[in-house]
Design a protein around this motif. Structure first.
Motif, mmCIF file in Angstrom:
data_model
loop_
_atom_site.group_PDB
_atom_site.id
_atom_site.type_symbol
_atom_site.label_atom_id
_atom_site.label_comp_id
_atom_site.label_asym_id
_atom_site.label_seq_id
_atom_site.Cartn_x
_atom_site.Cartn_y
_atom_site.Cartn_z
ATOM 1 N N ALA A 166 0.830 -1.204 0.000
ATOM 2 C CA ALA A 166 0.000 0.000 0.000
ATOM 3 C C ALA A 166 0.867 1.258 0.000
ATOM 4 C CB ALA A 166 -0.923 -0.004 1.212
ATOM 5 N N TRP A 167 1.878 1.288 0.852
ATOM 6 C CA TRP A 167 2.726 2.472 0.923
ATOM 7 C C TRP A 167 3.582 2.625 -0.332
ATOM 8 C CZ3 TRP A 167 2.488 6.164 4.734
ATOM 9 C CH2 TRP A 167 1.656 5.860 5.812
ATOM 10 N N HIS A 168 3.987 1.509 -0.927
ATOM 11 C CA HIS A 168 4.788 1.596 -2.142
ATOM 12 C C HIS A 168 3.979 2.145 -3.312
ATOM 13 C CE1 HIS A 168 8.316 0.078 -0.388
ATOM 14 N NE2 HIS A 168 7.970 -1.199 -0.329
ATOM 15 N N VAL A 169 2.673 1.883 -3.320
ATOM 16 C CA VAL A 169 1.826 2.436 -4.374
ATOM 17 C C VAL A 169 1.932 3.951 -4.380
ATOM 18 C CG1 VAL A 169 -0.586 2.834 -5.046
ATOM 19 C CG2 VAL A 169 0.178 0.536 -4.496
ATOM 20 N N TYR A 170 2.005 4.542 -3.190
ATOM 21 C CA TYR A 170 2.070 6.003 -3.075
ATOM 22 C C TYR A 170 3.359 6.553 -3.660
ATOM 23 C CZ TYR A 170 0.750 10.488 -0.994
ATOM 24 O OH TYR A 170 0.373 11.802 -0.814
ATOM 25 N N THR A 171 4.488 5.923 -3.344
ATOM 26 C CA THR A 171 5.781 6.451 -3.803
ATOM 27 C C THR A 171 5.947 6.305 -5.311
ATOM 28 O OG1 THR A 171 6.885 4.335 -3.378
ATOM 29 C CG2 THR A 171 6.901 5.969 -1.608
ATOM 30 N N ARG A 172 5.233 5.387 -5.895
ATOM 31 C CA ARG A 172 5.353 5.185 -7.339
ATOM 32 C C ARG A 172 4.483 6.149 -8.138
ATOM 33 N NH1 ARG A 172 5.009 -1.153 -6.107
ATOM 34 N NH2 ARG A 172 7.223 -1.556 -5.765
ATOM 35 N N ARG A 173 3.618 6.870 -7.449
ATOM 36 C CA ARG A 173 2.767 7.842 -8.143
ATOM 37 C C ARG A 173 3.464 9.205 -8.154
ATOM 38 N NH1 ARG A 173 -2.864 8.133 -9.279
ATOM 39 N NH2 ARG A 173 -2.732 5.857 -9.195
ATOM 40 N N ALA A 174 3.357 9.937 -9.263
ATOM 41 C CA ALA A 174 3.985 11.256 -9.361
ATOM 42 C C ALA A 174 3.437 12.198 -8.298
ATOM 43 C CB ALA A 174 3.729 11.839 -10.748
ATOM 44 N N ARG A 175 4.331 13.011 -7.720
ATOM 45 C CA ARG A 175 3.916 13.944 -6.675
ATOM 46 C C ARG A 175 3.096 15.101 -7.252
ATOM 47 N NH1 ARG A 175 5.845 18.739 -4.598
ATOM 48 N NH2 ARG A 175 5.209 19.136 -2.434
ATOM 49 N N THR A 176 3.519 15.632 -8.367
ATOM 50 C CA THR A 176 2.828 16.758 -8.994
ATOM 51 C C THR A 176 2.721 16.506 -10.492
ATOM 52 O OG1 THR A 176 4.881 17.989 -9.355
ATOM 53 C CG2 THR A 176 3.692 18.413 -7.296
ATOM 54 N N GLY A 177 2.103 17.423 -11.162
ATOM 55 C CA GLY A 177 1.978 17.331 -12.612
ATOM 56 C C GLY A 177 0.891 18.270 -13.079
#
Length: 265
Positions: A166-177
């Protein structure tokens, strides 16, 4: 003389006020009188509890500051399921999106009430921001990755695979865009956090105070009640991560939650 029907009608009216999340007793004389009555009249509060139960609602608290705060049971028509919530905030309700939204809400609650004393204090006001919540979740995910690497567990811990992934899903998503027309990318993690905090504000749980750091918010008494009720689940997750300090990108905050303090919720 007050009849049973009148008592029931007044009880239903008080429940109705509780379903208007941005209204507080200080702004409505009738609401305030019903709250005071519920705090002093045993027959009336019994009727309030009965009406709430019939609607698949649970009375969490009745106070002069927050009014009546109600929660819904799982199958209640008033319940907001995570799939429905993700769609209401502009997503598609996919499993990965539900995970991201859940972590955004965990980060918001943790930054708003990092210590048991904060959650127990009726006058305490937590202050959070979109960038702050995003920074905290990313920091927590990074620590989790370091812990897994140090213990040679690789990507997923044997005893808590769901938590790790679950936490790794977050880090793999772009922070901004941004989109082609210059709008902020709603599927970025700051976009998801922004939607989560805006949703809480729409429910009367937070109040937007400014636009710095992509949006700043303060807590309300209603949010304190809801976090207190969900605290065992939320903060147990935090404890399993082994985090004693958190950062919102601007300051470091000591986390005071322990296994012992969770038993007091």
């Amino acid at each position: 003389m007050t009849t049973t029907a009148q008592v029931t009608a007044d009880a239903a009216r008080l429940i109705g006020y509780g379903l208007r999340p941005k209204l507080v007793p200080a702004r409505d004389d009738v609401y305030r009188s019903l709250v005071l009555r519920a705090r002093t009249d045993d027959e009336f509060i019994a009727a309030v509890q009965a009406v709430a139960s019939g609607l698949d609602l649970v009375v969490l608290e009745i106070s002069e500051r927050s009014g009546i705060v109600v929660g819904s049971v799982e199958d209640s028509v008033f319940a907001v399921k995570m799939t429905d919530y993700a769609r209401r905030t502009g997503g598609e309700g996919k499993a990965s999106e539900r995970v991201l939204h859940a972590l955004a809400h965990l980060g918001a609650a943790t930054l708003a009430f990092p210590r048991p004393a904060d959650l127990a204090n009726e006058t305490y006001l937590g202050r959070i921001s979109v960038d702050g919540v995003d920074a905290f979740v990313r920091e927590a995910a990074s620590r989790l990755a370091e812990k897994a690497a140090d213990s040679d567990e690789g990507d997923t811990a044997v005893d808590q695979p769901g938590l790790e992934s679950a936490w790794h899903v977050y880090t793999r998503r772009a922070r901004t865009g941004s989109t082609g027309d210059g709008r902020a990318l709603a599927s970025s993690t700051t976009g998801i956090v922004g939607k989560a905090l805006t949703f809480l504000a729409d429910q009367g749980l937070l109040v937007r105070t400014g636009n710095d750091r992509r949006g700043t918010f303060r807590t309300t008494p209603r949010y304190r009640v809801h976090v207190r009720e969900a605290g065992v689940v939320m903060f147990d997750e935090l404890l399993r991560l082994g985090i004693t300090e958190i950062s919102d990108g601007s300051a470091t905050i000591t986390v005071g939650w322990t296994a012992e303090s969770l038993t007091e919720l």
